[in-house]
Design a protein around this motif. Structure first.
Motif, PDB file in Angstrom:
ATOM      1  N   ASN A   1       0.963  -1.155  -0.177  1.00 13.55           N
ATOM      2  CA  ASN A   1      -0.157   0.182   0.058  1.00 13.55           C
ATOM      3  C   ASN A   1       0.847   1.027   0.057  1.00 13.55           C
ATOM      4  O   ASN A   1       2.152   1.096  -0.266  1.00 13.55           O
ATOM      5  CB  ASN A   1      -0.802   0.079   1.300  1.00 13.55           C
ATOM      6  CG  ASN A   1      -0.049  -0.218   2.676  1.00 13.55           C
ATOM      7  OD1 ASN A   1       1.060   0.029   2.642  1.00 13.55           O
ATOM      8  ND2 ASN A   1      -0.789  -1.109   3.563  1.00 13.55           N
ATOM      9  N   GLU A   2       0.393   2.407  -0.002  1.00 14.30           N
ATOM     10  CA  GLU A   2       1.029   3.500   0.084  1.00 14.30           C
ATOM     11  C   GLU A   2       2.215   3.804   1.177  1.00 14.30           C
ATOM     12  O   GLU A   2       3.225   4.166   1.339  1.00 14.30           O
ATOM     13  CB  GLU A   2       0.174   5.083   0.310  1.00 14.30           C
ATOM     14  CG  GLU A   2      -0.803   5.110  -1.313  1.00 14.30           C
ATOM     15  CD  GLU A   2      -1.461   6.245  -1.146  1.00 14.30           C
ATOM     16  OE1 GLU A   2      -1.046   7.391  -0.824  1.00 14.30           O
ATOM     17  OE2 GLU A   2      -2.818   6.341  -1.195  1.00 14.30           O
ATOM     18  N   ARG A   3       1.711   3.267   2.159  1.00 15.99           N
ATOM     19  CA  ARG A   3       2.494   3.201   3.577  1.00 15.99           C
ATOM     20  C   ARG A   3       3.873   2.482   3.283  1.00 15.99           C
ATOM     21  O   ARG A   3       4.981   2.757   3.515  1.00 15.99           O
ATOM     22  CB  ARG A   3       1.797   2.553   4.685  1.00 15.99           C
ATOM     23  CG  ARG A   3       2.911   2.517   6.019  1.00 15.99           C
ATOM     24  CD  ARG A   3       1.906   2.020   7.019  1.00 15.99           C
ATOM     25  NE  ARG A   3       2.904   2.078   8.387  1.00 15.99           N
ATOM     26  CZ  ARG A   3       2.331   1.116   9.342  1.00 15.99           C
ATOM     27  NH1 ARG A   3       1.236   0.629   9.439  1.00 15.99           N
ATOM     28  NH2 ARG A   3       3.295   1.204  10.394  1.00 15.99           N
ATOM     29  N   PHE A   4       3.577   1.168   2.507  1.00 19.39           N
ATOM     30  CA  PHE A   4       4.666   0.257   2.378  1.00 19.39           C
ATOM     31  C   PHE A   4       5.959   0.988   1.406  1.00 19.39           C
ATOM     32  O   PHE A   4       7.057   0.876   1.685  1.00 19.39           O
ATOM     33  CB  PHE A   4       4.315  -1.015   1.666  1.00 19.39           C
ATOM     34  CG  PHE A   4       5.362  -1.975   1.299  1.00 19.39           C
ATOM     35  CD1 PHE A   4       5.630  -3.114   2.123  1.00 19.39           C
ATOM     36  CD2 PHE A   4       5.967  -1.775  -0.022  1.00 19.39           C
ATOM     37  CE1 PHE A   4       6.752  -3.833   1.622  1.00 19.39           C
ATOM     38  CE2 PHE A   4       6.883  -2.785  -0.563  1.00 19.39           C
ATOM     39  CZ  PHE A   4       7.367  -3.597   0.358  1.00 19.39           C
ATOM     40  N   PHE A   5       5.509   1.539   0.274  1.00 20.40           N
ATOM     41  CA  PHE A   5       6.428   2.137  -0.365  1.00 20.40           C
ATOM     42  C   PHE A   5       7.045   3.373   0.219  1.00 20.40           C
ATOM     43  O   PHE A   5       8.163   3.642  -0.222  1.00 20.40           O
ATOM     44  CB  PHE A   5       5.746   2.530  -1.917  1.00 20.40           C
ATOM     45  CG  PHE A   5       5.534   1.214  -2.433  1.00 20.40           C
ATOM     46  CD1 PHE A   5       6.637   0.373  -3.135  1.00 20.40           C
ATOM     47  CD2 PHE A   5       4.155   0.544  -2.611  1.00 20.40           C
ATOM     48  CE1 PHE A   5       6.164  -0.827  -3.599  1.00 20.40           C
ATOM     49  CE2 PHE A   5       3.824  -0.573  -3.265  1.00 20.40           C
ATOM     50  CZ  PHE A   5       4.914  -1.388  -3.894  1.00 20.40           C
ATOM     51  N   ARG A   6       6.197   4.213   1.017  1.00 22.98           N
ATOM     52  CA  ARG A   6       6.582   5.304   1.497  1.00 22.98           C
ATOM     53  C   ARG A   6       7.872   4.878   2.522  1.00 22.98           C
ATOM     54  O   ARG A   6       8.712   5.612   2.553  1.00 22.98           O
ATOM     55  CB  ARG A   6       5.451   5.999   2.220  1.00 22.98           C
ATOM     56  CG  ARG A   6       5.945   7.364   3.078  1.00 22.98           C
ATOM     57  CD  ARG A   6       4.958   8.174   3.354  1.00 22.98           C
ATOM     58  NE  ARG A   6       4.212   7.589   4.632  1.00 22.98           N
ATOM     59  CZ  ARG A   6       2.773   7.066   4.353  1.00 22.98           C
ATOM     60  NH1 ARG A   6       2.117   7.185   3.210  1.00 22.98           N
ATOM     61  NH2 ARG A   6       2.306   6.232   5.293  1.00 22.98           N
ATOM     62  N   GLN A   7       7.760   3.873   3.222  1.00 21.86           N
ATOM     63  CA  GLN A   7       8.594   3.492   4.285  1.00 21.86           C
ATOM     64  C   GLN A   7       9.818   2.825   3.274  1.00 21.86           C
ATOM     65  O   GLN A   7      11.256   3.299   3.978  1.00 21.86           O
ATOM     66  CB  GLN A   7       8.061   2.210   5.146  1.00 21.86           C
ATOM     67  CG  GLN A   7       7.288   2.584   6.053  1.00 21.86           C
ATOM     68  CD  GLN A   7       6.793   1.519   6.773  1.00 21.86           C
ATOM     69  OE1 GLN A   7       6.646   0.274   6.326  1.00 21.86           O
ATOM     70  NE2 GLN A   7       6.242   1.580   8.073  1.00 21.86           N
TER      71      GLN A   7
END
Length: 302
Positions: free
Chosen positions: A112-118
């Motif tokens: 999700n967006e959080r995974f790639f932001r991390q």
């Protein structure tokens, strides 16, 4: 671990560690961060997450450990391959649950967006190794916006087994450091060329991209630029599918590639949106007519 290896548990301050396991409670302490900054051995942060249980992501092992497949792979890659020949086993047995998973692989979907932001913004400022069940994909340097693709992956693509980790010395040695590419562009194309990732995009919603992608897929240049022109202004997936007769799955594939490079934001219904040319012309004509009627009313006192 193979039976011929003797495991010794040591303190974190021991100078001869082969690897380090760190409970999340102590990970951000000053002493632990100083230790990690001056050491080169592999380490795993231990955390709890019921949804991610058993997975290894961003150098973090998530408990409860119901399936040891990913931990086994991590140990094999970071520990077993780096042992001296006299210590390494001829072939370590695979745990039963890992063997079953090889027969019928089932991948959870943590993307999700959080995974790639991390991965691209929250990770420590060091090089990362991208890989999946088929092997190494590339080594990336987020700070320098650079990527060194694996010479063994001629056509960059992946699937839902995609993962990343801090790059080890072995990973860096295997990467072709002479051939680099711009990370942002390469990563977008990696996920555009990985159709399984359409699943991480919503079936509908209002979104806006922040910059124009640079597609390497010549066969889809026109389609990608068409979608970019729509979503750079802000657009709704179902509307674009209907107005331009584009399959919703293709649009989801486009949205997923932009999620992977942090190039997208969810917008509100009342925010500015893309309008097709005929609708824009219709609105302009309507405005002229209303203006003309307004002048008539003013002139004749209606």
């Amino acid at each position: 671990m193979p039976d011929n290896l003797i495991i010794h548990w040591k303190q974190a301050s021991d100078l001869h560690l082969d690897c380090l396991f760190i409970h999340e409670t102590f990970f951000n302490t000053d002493g632990m961060q100083k230790l990690l900054n001056r050491t080169s051995f592999p380490w795993l942060k231990i955390s709890k997450d019921a949804q991610l249980c058993g997975t290894v992501q961003n150098n973090t092992l998530y408990f409860p450990l119901l399936n040891a497949k990913e931990l086994y792979r991590w140990l094999e890659q970071h520990i077993m391959q780096n042992l001296p020949a006299s210590q390494s086993a001829p072939s370590a047995p695979m745990p039963p649950e890992a063997a079953e998973s090889q027969i019928a692989p089932k991948h959870s979907n943590p993307f999700n967006e959080r995974f790639f932001r991390q991965m691209l913004t929250d990770a420590t400022p060091s090089k990362l190794h991208l890989y999946d069940d088929h092997g190494s994909i590339a080594v990336i340097d987020v700070a320098q916006n650079s990527v060194w693709p694996s010479p063994h992956r001629l056509h960059p693509m992946t699937d839902l087994s995609f993962k990343y980790d801090l790059a080890s010395t072995t990973d860096l040695a295997k990467a072709d450091r002479k051939e680099s590419a711009i990370l942002q562009d390469w990563l977008w194309n990696l996920f555009w060329n990985s159709p399984d990732f359409y699943q991480i995009a919503p079936e509908d919603g209002h979104y806006r991209i922040h910059f124009w992608p640079k597609p390497a897929d010549k066969a889809q240049h026109k389609r990608i630029f068409q979608l970019s022109a729509c979503f750079i202004q802000g657009a709704k997936l179902s509307k674009i599918s209907e107005q331009h007769d584009i399959p919703i799955r293709t649009i989801q594939q486009f949205i997923a590639a932009n999620i992977a490079v942090n190039n997208i934001s969810k917008i509100n219904l009342w925010d500015a949106h893309y309008n097709p040319p005929e609708q824009a012309e219709s609105n302009a004509d309507k405005g002229l007519i209303q203006n003309f009627i307004g002048k008539l009313r003013k002139k004749f006192g209606f």
